[in-house]
Design an enzyme around this catalytic site. Structure first.
Site, PDB file in Angstrom:
ATOM      1  CE1 TYR A  73      33.596  -6.353  42.811  1.00  0.00           C
ATOM      2  CE2 TYR A  73      35.153  -7.313  41.608  1.00  0.00           C
ATOM      3  CZ  TYR A  73      33.990  -6.874  41.571  1.00  0.00           C
ATOM      4  OH  TYR A  73      33.063  -6.830  40.525  1.00  0.00           O
ATOM      5  CE  LYS A 133      33.756  -3.056  41.985  1.00  0.00           C
ATOM      6  NZ  LYS A 133      32.544  -3.441  41.819  1.00  0.00           N
TER       7      LYS A 133
HETATM    8  C1  LIG Z   1      29.112  -7.797  37.915  1.00  0.00           C
HETATM    9  C2  LIG Z   1      29.309  -6.305  37.624  1.00  0.00           C
HETATM   10  O1  LIG Z   1      29.430  -5.986  36.296  1.00  0.00           O
HETATM   11  N1  LIG Z   1      29.090  -5.522  38.538  1.00  0.00           N
HETATM   12  C3  LIG Z   1      29.318  -4.210  38.268  1.00  0.00           C
HETATM   13  C4  LIG Z   1      29.960  -3.592  39.373  1.00  0.00           C
HETATM   14  O2  LIG Z   1      30.348  -4.200  40.439  1.00  0.00           O
HETATM   15  C5  LIG Z   1      27.946  -3.369  38.090  1.00  0.00           C
HETATM   16  O3  LIG Z   1      28.316  -2.101  37.526  1.00  0.00           O
HETATM   17  C6  LIG Z   1      27.068  -3.902  37.104  1.00  0.00           C
HETATM   18  O4  LIG Z   1      27.549  -4.433  35.792  1.00  0.00           O
HETATM   19  C7  LIG Z   1      25.673  -3.072  36.776  1.00  0.00           C
HETATM   20  O5  LIG Z   1      25.152  -2.669  38.230  1.00  0.00           O
HETATM   21  C8  LIG Z   1      24.716  -3.699  35.930  1.00  0.00           C
HETATM   22  O6  LIG Z   1      24.090  -5.037  36.581  1.00  0.00           O
HETATM   23  C1  LIG Z   2      32.591  -2.673  39.474  1.00  0.00           C
HETATM   24  C2  LIG Z   2      32.597  -3.569  38.302  1.00  0.00           C
HETATM   25  O1  LIG Z   2      31.958  -3.798  37.484  1.00  0.00           O
HETATM   26  C3  LIG Z   2      33.693  -4.557  38.254  1.00  0.00           C
HETATM   27  O2  LIG Z   2      34.206  -5.392  39.120  1.00  0.00           O
HETATM   28  O3  LIG Z   2      34.588  -4.409  37.213  1.00  0.00           O
END
Ligand SMILES: CC(=O)N[C@H](C=O)[C@@H](O)[C@H](O)[C@H](O)CO
Ligand SMILES: CC(=O)C(=O)O
Length: 289
Positions: A133, A161
């Site tokens: 991740y 990811k």
């Molecule tokens: C920190 C976080 O939540 N990252 C998510 C996935 O890694 C994303 O889905 C974001 O929430 C999204 O891209 C909005 O910025």
């Molecule tokens: C993908 C992302 O939003 C998470 O780490 O949950």
């Protein structure tokens, strides 16, 4: 076919305890309405770094049980406490998870050898595959191409990811590791990642916006770049409105508008104010209804 995964949220009660039925409702919505390929359980969106070990286990168990084999599942087990990460990995595998994921150890600026040792120890003795991740903006840990190569030498580490807007590194990863899985994690930049050959995307906003994201992927595959842009444009208005309204509690508020009881976010995240509720209602009406 590129896969779309929602990052599952953890529903909380007003007193910050886990709301089991809320998690179950969100799992069901993702399966029945979003027809999602999979769920990423226990990541940033799951507010996991604010949970106890027992609560993290509870979230894996509820998600596993409610999914009942109808979607792929990935359990994010990473922790700055390696003992906890190992215990969570073992627990997830015992539950039946075939894939786990782990954020690198954070906060102390660990050396690469320490990071590699952390992944090796999490995987030791477990029959499971792991997705790194990578989320440098939140974890503070940036891995180079050479470092990814060293981690990928472990055959159990099948991919990453990639929640990072470094598209040069993304292209170099794709080129160097055609057989590793790359799931993109910045929902608002999906348009830029698609031509770089990603295997799919994992994100928080797909909980509500899966149909539009799938249409964007389909348009990309059909070569209709104008449509890809138009769909990403609407998605980004939606995502940026969510971010302005405080994203995690707001994703849950929009779910509530749809009759899915997603509960609250956990402190130190905010409980909804009247203004946030009004904002979420507007987002729902404008982009989801
Ligand atoms: C920190 C976080 O939540 N990252 C998510 C996935 O890694 C994303 O889905 C974001 O929430 C999204 O891209 C909005 O910025
Ligand atoms: C993908 C992302 O939003 C998470 O780490 O949950």
């Amino acid at each position: 076919m590129k896969k779309l995964y929602s990052a599952l949220m953890t529903a909380f009660n007003e007193d910050d305890t886990i709301n089991e039925s809320g998690i179950r409702e969100m799992v069901r919505y993702n399966i029945d309405h979003n027809h999602i390929d999979g769920l990423y359980v226990g990541g940033s969106t799951g507010e996991s770094f604010m949970l106890s070990t027992e609560e993290r286990k509870q979230a894996y168990k509820i998600a596993y049980d409610e999914t009942a084999g109808k979607a792929d599942l990935i359990a994010q087990v990473g922790s700055v406490n390696l003992t906890e990460a190992k215990e969570l990995a073992k627990y997830a595998v015992e539950l039946g998870y075939k894939t786990i994921s782990a954020v690198p150890p954070f906060y102390y600026h660990f050396t690469f050898d320490q990071i590699k040792n952390y992944y090796d120890q999490i995987l030791e003795g477990l029959d499971v595959q792991l997705i790194i991740y990578s989320i440098p903006a939140l974890s503070g840990v940036t891995l180079s191409l050479t470092e990814f190569a060293k981690l990928f030498e472990n055959p159990k580490i099948i991919g990453v990811k990639y929640t990072n807007n470094d598209f040069l590194l993304l292209q170099r990863l794709r080129s160097a590791f055609p057989d590793k899985k790359i799931y993109f994690g910045t929902d608002e930049m999906l348009i830029s990642a698609l031509p770089l050959g990603i295997d799919g995307a994992i994100g928080s906003t797909f909980n509500l916006n899966a149909a539009r994201a799938k249409a964007e992927i389909a348009a990309y595959e059909a070569g209709d770049m104008k449509k890809v842009f138009e769909l990403q444009d609407v998605s980004n208005k939606f995502i940026l409105a969510l971010i302005d309204n405080d994203i995690y509690p707001s994703l849950k508020l929009v779910f509530e508008e749809m009759g899915v009881h997603a509960g609250y976010s956990k402190a130190p995240m905010s409980k909804p104010t009247a203004q946030m509720r009004a904002g979420a209602k507007k987002i729902y009406e404008q982009y989801i209804k």
